[in-house]
Design a protein around this motif. Sequence first.
Motif, PDB file in Angstrom:
ATOM      1  N   PRO A   1       0.760  -1.229  -0.049  1.00  0.00           N
ATOM      2  CA  PRO A   1       0.193  -0.345  -0.024  1.00  0.00           C
ATOM      3  C   PRO A   1       0.745   1.047  -0.289  1.00  0.00           C
ATOM      4  CG  PRO A   1      -0.038  -0.293   2.409  1.00  0.00           C
ATOM      5  CD  PRO A   1       0.640  -1.999   1.322  1.00  0.00           C
ATOM      6  N   ASP A   2       0.495   2.369  -0.254  1.00  0.00           N
ATOM      7  CA  ASP A   2       0.827   3.661  -0.151  1.00  0.00           C
ATOM      8  C   ASP A   2       0.743   4.228   0.765  1.00  0.00           C
ATOM      9  OD1 ASP A   2       1.388   4.008  -3.727  1.00  0.00           O
ATOM     10  OD2 ASP A   2      -0.760   3.696  -3.321  1.00  0.00           O
ATOM     11  N   LEU A   3      -0.047   3.490   1.907  1.00  0.00           N
ATOM     12  CA  LEU A   3      -0.571   4.226   3.423  1.00  0.00           C
ATOM     13  C   LEU A   3      -1.227   3.601   4.270  1.00  0.00           C
ATOM     14  CD1 LEU A   3      -0.809   6.816   5.107  1.00  0.00           C
ATOM     15  CD2 LEU A   3      -2.659   6.882   3.961  1.00  0.00           C
ATOM     16  N   LEU A   4      -0.769   3.109   5.727  1.00  0.00           N
ATOM     17  CA  LEU A   4      -1.541   2.846   6.225  1.00  0.00           C
ATOM     18  C   LEU A   4      -2.382   3.401   7.261  1.00  0.00           C
ATOM     19  CD1 LEU A   4       0.446  -0.147   5.396  1.00  0.00           C
ATOM     20  CD2 LEU A   4       0.214  -0.774   8.269  1.00  0.00           C
ATOM     21  N   ILE A   5      -3.496   3.421   7.563  1.00  0.00           N
ATOM     22  CA  ILE A   5      -4.191   3.766   8.416  1.00  0.00           C
ATOM     23  C   ILE A   5      -4.074   2.684   9.589  1.00  0.00           C
ATOM     24  CG2 ILE A   5      -6.009   5.328   9.681  1.00  0.00           C
ATOM     25  CD1 ILE A   5      -6.589   5.779   6.044  1.00  0.00           C
TER      26      ILE A   5
ATOM     27  N   ALA B   1       3.694   4.603   3.537  1.00  0.00           N
ATOM     28  CA  ALA B   1       3.274   6.209   5.114  1.00  0.00           C
ATOM     29  C   ALA B   1       2.483   5.545   5.622  1.00  0.00           C
ATOM     30  CB  ALA B   1       2.541   7.106   4.502  1.00  0.00           C
ATOM     31  N   VAL B   2       2.931   5.859   7.469  1.00  0.00           N
ATOM     32  CA  VAL B   2       1.516   5.390   8.305  1.00  0.00           C
ATOM     33  C   VAL B   2       1.049   6.489   9.126  1.00  0.00           C
ATOM     34  CG1 VAL B   2       1.909   3.769  10.427  1.00  0.00           C
ATOM     35  CG2 VAL B   2       3.055   3.282   8.401  1.00  0.00           C
ATOM     36  N   MET B   3      -0.516   6.309   9.003  1.00  0.00           N
ATOM     37  CA  MET B   3      -0.854   7.089  10.453  1.00  0.00           C
ATOM     38  C   MET B   3      -1.645   6.578  11.214  1.00  0.00           C
ATOM     39  SD  MET B   3      -4.665   9.088   9.773  1.00  0.00           S
ATOM     40  CE  MET B   3      -4.073  10.173   7.657  1.00  0.00           C
ATOM     41  N   LEU B   4      -0.715   6.735  12.648  1.00  0.00           N
ATOM     42  CA  LEU B   4      -1.560   5.886  13.206  1.00  0.00           C
ATOM     43  C   LEU B   4      -2.416   6.919  14.109  1.00  0.00           C
ATOM     44  CD1 LEU B   4       1.596   5.241  15.655  1.00  0.00           C
ATOM     45  CD2 LEU B   4       0.779   3.982  14.133  1.00  0.00           C
ATOM     46  N   VAL B   5      -4.011   6.093  14.137  1.00  0.00           N
ATOM     47  CA  VAL B   5      -4.641   6.630  14.641  1.00  0.00           C
ATOM     48  C   VAL B   5      -5.088   5.838  16.060  1.00  0.00           C
ATOM     49  CG1 VAL B   5      -7.700   6.466  14.521  1.00  0.00           C
ATOM     50  CG2 VAL B   5      -5.437   6.652  12.712  1.00  0.00           C
TER      51      VAL B   5
END
Length: 124
Positions: free
Chosen positions: A47-51, A79-83
């Motif tokens: 993937p391009d991004l992990l949410i 890219a990684v966005m931590l939620v």
Amino acid sequence: MPKKILIVDDHADLRKLIRLTLLGPDYRLQEAASGDEALERAREWRPDLLILDVMMPGTLNGFQVCETLKADPDLRGVAVMLVTARAQQSDLQEGEAVGADAYLVKPFSPMELLERVGTLLGRA
């Protein structure tokens, strides 16, 4: 070309909310319910991004998944966005320490999610 986003959370309702928020021609979406599944999917799908949720049951939490991804030469560009609902300074510092690209605190608005994703994927 649509960007690929992997949504990782152990709560199906939150995955659904994120999926519905991002649904459209700009993104291809997949989901995972655990840290182990997230790593497996990331290696297969690139993937391009992990949410990525921070607090998950199982052997790997979000911090550990992020750290593992960023240490992998084949996946460090993801890219990684931590939620998370945890917004203490120490949590933010841990997110930085493992290489997270962004940190989104629950509860968040769909508009905030769209803006952050757009920024991370260069669509802002």
